[in-house]
Design a protein around this motif. Structure first.
Motif, PDB file in Angstrom:
ATOM      1  N   GLY A  52      36.167  40.438  41.058  1.00  0.00           N
ATOM      2  CA  GLY A  52      36.964  41.042  39.995  1.00  0.00           C
ATOM      3  C   GLY A  52      36.561  40.555  38.619  1.00  0.00           C
ATOM      4  O   GLY A  52      36.445  41.343  37.669  1.00  0.00           O
ATOM      5  N   LEU A  53      36.332  39.259  38.490  1.00  0.00           N
ATOM      6  CA  LEU A  53      35.892  38.719  37.195  1.00  0.00           C
ATOM      7  C   LEU A  53      34.519  39.251  36.819  1.00  0.00           C
ATOM      8  O   LEU A  53      34.279  39.608  35.655  1.00  0.00           O
ATOM      9  CB  LEU A  53      35.864  37.195  37.229  1.00  0.00           C
ATOM     10  CG  LEU A  53      37.208  36.521  37.051  1.00  0.00           C
ATOM     11  CD1 LEU A  53      37.097  35.025  37.340  1.00  0.00           C
ATOM     12  CD2 LEU A  53      37.741  36.747  35.647  1.00  0.00           C
ATOM     13  N   THR A  54      33.623  39.316  37.784  1.00  0.00           N
ATOM     14  CA  THR A  54      32.291  39.862  37.526  1.00  0.00           C
ATOM     15  C   THR A  54      32.385  41.309  37.079  1.00  0.00           C
ATOM     16  O   THR A  54      31.709  41.730  36.128  1.00  0.00           O
ATOM     17  CB  THR A  54      31.415  39.741  38.785  1.00  0.00           C
ATOM     18  OG1 THR A  54      31.352  38.365  39.161  1.00  0.00           O
ATOM     19  CG2 THR A  54      30.023  40.267  38.542  1.00  0.00           C
ATOM     20  N   TYR A  55      33.237  42.069  37.737  1.00  0.00           N
ATOM     21  CA  TYR A  55      33.437  43.481  37.386  1.00  0.00           C
ATOM     22  C   TYR A  55      33.931  43.624  35.945  1.00  0.00           C
ATOM     23  O   TYR A  55      33.381  44.421  35.171  1.00  0.00           O
ATOM     24  CB  TYR A  55      34.426  44.098  38.368  1.00  0.00           C
ATOM     25  CG  TYR A  55      34.830  45.509  38.043  1.00  0.00           C
ATOM     26  CD1 TYR A  55      33.956  46.563  38.238  1.00  0.00           C
ATOM     27  CD2 TYR A  55      36.100  45.790  37.553  1.00  0.00           C
ATOM     28  CE1 TYR A  55      34.329  47.868  37.943  1.00  0.00           C
ATOM     29  CE2 TYR A  55      36.482  47.086  37.261  1.00  0.00           C
ATOM     30  CZ  TYR A  55      35.593  48.116  37.454  1.00  0.00           C
ATOM     31  OH  TYR A  55      35.969  49.396  37.153  1.00  0.00           O
ATOM     32  N   LEU A  56      34.934  42.855  35.562  1.00  0.00           N
ATOM     33  CA  LEU A  56      35.457  42.957  34.197  1.00  0.00           C
ATOM     34  C   LEU A  56      34.426  42.513  33.166  1.00  0.00           C
ATOM     35  O   LEU A  56      34.311  43.118  32.096  1.00  0.00           O
ATOM     36  CB  LEU A  56      36.734  42.119  34.053  1.00  0.00           C
ATOM     37  CG  LEU A  56      37.973  42.678  34.747  1.00  0.00           C
ATOM     38  CD1 LEU A  56      39.145  41.728  34.556  1.00  0.00           C
ATOM     39  CD2 LEU A  56      38.313  44.068  34.228  1.00  0.00           C
TER      40      LEU A  56
END
Length: 73
Positions: A52-56
């Motif tokens: 999720g952090l990578t996606y954002l």
């Protein structure tokens, strides 16, 4: 999944000092993304958090190696 979303948003808000509206938009996007991952079978909350952090970070462009000064030379 909710615990992963909360951890993602806490970390993301620390990384980027963004407005409440931008934070709400990021939460909606990461929730949709994590829902897709969970439906595909991912259950590990730590892995969901990292994904999720990578996606954002990819969405906001802060993961761009060229912007970070890496030219490959």
């Amino acid at each position: 999944m909710e615990a992963a979303i909360e951890r993602i948003m806490q970390t993301y808000d620390l990384l980027l000092n963004c407005s409440a509206a931008a934070s709400d938009e990021a939460r909606a996007k990461v929730t949709a993304y994590l829902t897709t991952l969970v439906e595909a079978g991912e259950k590990d909350p730590h892995r969901l958090t990292v994904c999720g952090l990578t996606y954002l970070r990819q969405l906001d462009g802060s993961n761009d190696p060229v912007k970070a000064g890496y030219t490959g030379l």
